[in-house]
Enzyme design. Structure first.
Site, PDB file in Angstrom:
ATOM      1  N   LYS A  79      92.411   7.601   3.129  1.00  0.00           N
ATOM      2  CA  LYS A  79      93.415   6.691   3.686  1.00  0.00           C
ATOM      3  C   LYS A  79      94.290   7.423   4.692  1.00  0.00           C
ATOM      4  O   LYS A  79      94.779   8.537   4.425  1.00  0.00           O
ATOM      5  CB  LYS A  79      94.269   6.125   2.539  1.00  0.00           C
ATOM      6  N   SER A 154      98.337  -1.556   1.563  1.00  0.00           N
ATOM      7  CA  SER A 154      98.134  -0.732   2.736  1.00  0.00           C
ATOM      8  C   SER A 154      96.828   0.059   2.709  1.00  0.00           C
ATOM      9  O   SER A 154      96.413   0.596   3.734  1.00  0.00           O
ATOM     10  CB  SER A 154      99.315   0.241   2.885  1.00  0.00           C
ATOM     11  N   SER A 178      99.681  -1.607  -2.959  1.00  0.00           N
ATOM     12  CA  SER A 178      98.824  -1.112  -1.880  1.00  0.00           C
ATOM     13  C   SER A 178      97.490  -0.545  -2.332  1.00  0.00           C
ATOM     14  O   SER A 178      96.601  -0.326  -1.505  1.00  0.00           O
ATOM     15  CB  SER A 178      99.575  -0.058  -1.061  1.00  0.00           C
TER      16      SER A 178
END
Length: 486
Positions: A79, A154, A178
Site C-alpha cells: 500500500k 484507503s 481502511s
C-alpha cells in the site's frame, strides 16, 4: 505449478524447495499487471529492476540451501501509504509525488526481513483519507468485480490488486475502515489488528522519521486466505524499536476450542446506521452457518453502549488525529465554527469541526468516554467470543468524487443516506481498539461481494482469525472476480 491465488507462504515454501523460482513468480505477477492493471489502476508504481535482482539472489540462496524466512523470494506489493526505501511513496499527496524514502516502514521491513520482495505500490486516496481510492497523482482505482464501482479505501488499490491476482499478499492500515471496507468491497480477507500490537512507524501520513504513532490507526495484512492473514500477522507483531528491549507481544490463543463452545453475537442492523438488505442477507447467512456448525448464536446480545454516542466520540477522536496534519488556519476556522454552533449540533460537518478543534483538556474528556466504552466491550466479551457485524452498510458503490464529502449520499434500501455513514460500523469497533477479521460472506444479487466483520475482545486477534478459518472452510472461501481466474 500453480501461482495464481496461491498462499504467499506456500509460494515461499515451493521457492525454497526449488519447485518454483522467485524470478518466475515475479515475472508471473508482472505479466498479470501488464494484462489487467490498465482497467483497474490498482498498482501505481513498479520497481522491476531491483525486484529482479533480489529475486535472482533469492533463487541463488535457495540453491545453496539458505532460508531467508517464511516469505523467501515472494514478490508482493505494498500500500502506497507505507514508506519503501528507494521506491516512490506518494500517499496520494501531490506534494509527495517525487518522495523517495531512505528507509522502509517498520511493517514493510518485517515483510522484507522474512524474505519478501517488494516490487510495486498500490494506490490510496489523498492522505488515505477517503473510503474511495483516487488522487491527483495516480488517478482512480477501480473494482475488479465491476470497474464502474469503487474498490474502497484507503487500502483500495491493495484489495483490488489481491482480488485481481496481481499480488499474493498486501499490507493495509485502518483508522476508519481502511482495511475492512476494501476487503468487503473486493471479496478478500483482511485483518484489522488490535491497536498497538504492530508498529505504525513509517506510515504516510505522518511520514518517515516521525516517532509519534497516531491514536486509533492500526496496521494489518490483506490476503486471499486466512492462513496468510495469520502468518503475516505473526511476522508483523511486535513493539516499535524504542519499546522492543522491554516488552513483546504475545497474543492469547483463541477463546474457544470446539465449535460447540463458540458463543456468537450478531449485530447485523441498527437504526443508527441502516444496512442494505443484500448486505444484511449475507451477514445473516454467515450466522446461520456458524449455528449449523454448533455455535451458540445470539441475535439480541449487545454491549452496554449507545452506538450513536460512540460514533460522536469516535469521530471527534478521529478528527483530532487528522487535525495534526492540517494547517493552523483550518484548526482556527474549526474552533470559530464550534464556538458559534448550537451545542446540540452533532451533524456530520459540525462533528468533524468539533474533533478538529478539540483542546487537550477536551480530548482527555473524550478519551475518558472511550475508556468507558472499552470497559463495556470488555464486559460484553465475558459472555461472547465474537461479534458479527457489517464492515459497512452497503456493497461497492459507483464512483463519486464530489469534492465535498458532506454533499455525497448513498442509497440504502431506496433511501438516500449521508456518505459519512461509511464510518459508522467501522468506528463502532475501532474506537475500542478491538481486532476484526473480514471474511467473504457472499454476493449480492447483482454479483458484488459482501464481507462481514468478525470482532473479539482487545488482543483477541487469534479468536477472530480462528472463526474466520471456520467460515473460510464451511461458508465461503475467496472467489476470483469474473474474468480473473486464469
Amino acid at each position: 505449478m500453480q501461482i495464481l491465488y496461491r498462499s504467499a507462504f506456500e509460494l515461499a515454501r515451493d521457492i525454497k524447495a526449488g519447485h518454483l523460482s522467485s524470478t518466475g513468480v515475479l515475472e508471473f505477477f508482472l505479466d498479470r499487471i501488464a494484462r489487467f492493471n490498465g482497467e483497474l489502476n490498482a498498482v501505481v508504481a513498479l520497481d522491476e529492476a531491483r525486484a529482479r535482482e533480489r529475486a535472482t539472489a533469492a533463487d541463488a540462496a535457495a540453491a545453496r540451501g539458505e532460508d531467508w524466512g517464511p516469505l523467501h523470494g515472494v514478490p508482493l506489493t505494498i500500500k502506497d501509504a507505507y514508506c519503501t526505501a528507494g521506491l516512490v511513496t506518494v500517499g496520494g499527496i501531490p506534494d509527495c509525488r517525487d518522495n523517495i524514502p531512505a528507509s522502509n516502514a517498520a511493517a514493510v521491513q518485517r515483510y522484507i526481513d522474512a524474505g519478501a520482495i517488494v516490487f510495486g505500490k498500490t494506490n490510496v486516496p489523498f492522505m488515505s483519507a477517503d473510503l474511495q481510492t483516487y488522487n491527483e497523482v495516480y488517478g482512480v482505482s477501480n473494482n475488479p468485480w465491476n470497474p464502474a464501482r469503487t474498490c474502497g479505501g484507503s487500502s483500495g488499490g491493495a484489495a483490488a490488486a489481491l482480488a485481481a491476482g496481481l499480488t499474493p499478499l498486501e499490507l493495509g492500515s485502518d483508522i476508519g475502515g481502511s482495511i475492512r471496507t476494501p476487503s468487503h468491497f473486493n471479496g478478500v480477507f483482511g485483518h484489522k489488528s488490535s491497536f498497538g500490537v504492530v508498529s505504525q512507524a513509517g506510515h504516510l501520513p505522518p511520514g518517515e522519521g516521525i516517532l509519534a504513532e497516531p491514536d486509533l490507526s492500526v496496521v494489518g495484512p490483506l490476503a486471499t486466505c486466512v492462513d496468510d492473514l495469520e502468518h503475516a500477522l505473526d511476522l508483523l507483531l511486535g513493539a516499535n524499536a524504542g519499546d522492543a528491549p522491554a516488552w513483546q507481544v504475545i497474543l492469547p490463543p483463541p477463546s474457544f476450542r470446539e465449535t460447540g463452545g463458540l458463543r456468537v453475537a450478531v449485530w447485523a442492523d441498527d437504526p443508527f446506521c441502516p444496512v442494505d438488505d443484500e448486505v444484511l442477507r449475507c451477514i445473516n447467512s454467515v450466522a446461520g452457518t456458524l449455528q449449523h456448525l454448533g455455535a451458540r448464536v445470539d441475535l439480541e446480545a449487545r454491549p452496554d453502549i449507545d452506538p450513536e454516542a460512540n460514533h460522536r466520540n469516535y469521530v471527534q477522536l478521529l478528527m483530532a488525529v487528522m487535525a495534526g496534519a492540517m494547517p493552523d488556519s483550518v484548526r482556527e476556522m474549526a474552533a470559530e465554527a464550534v464556538a458559534a454552533a448550537d451545542p446540540a449540533d452533532y451533524s456530520d460537518g459540525m462533528l468533524q469541526m468539533r474533533g478538529i478543534a478539540l483542546s487537550h483538556s477536551a480530548w482527555q474528556q473524550q478519551n475518558e468516554i472511550r475508556l468507558r466504552t472499552r470497559a463495556a466491550w470488555s464486559r460484553f466479551f465475558e459472555d461472547v467470543d465474537v461479534l458479527l457485524c457489517p464492515c459497512v452498510h452497503v456493497p461497492a458503490f459507483p464512483h463519486d468524487h464530489a469534492p465535498d464529502m458532506l454533499q455525497r449520499t448513498l442509497p440504502v434500501n431506496g433511501v438516500a443516506r449521508p456518505y459519512m455513514d461509511l464510518l459508522r460500523w467501522a468506528g463502532l469497533t475501532l474506537n475500542a481498539y478491538l481486532p476484526a477479521t473480514v471474511v467473504p460472506a457472499g454476493l449480492t444479487l447483482d454479483g458484488l461481494p459482501v464481507g462481514v466483520q468478525v470482532v473479539s475482545r482487545y488482543l483477541g486477534d487469534r479468536t477472530t482469525l480462528a472463526v474466520a478459518r471456520l467460515l473460510e472452510r464451511h461458508h465461503r472461501a475467496f472467489t476470483a472476480p469474473p474474468g480473473y481466474a486464469q
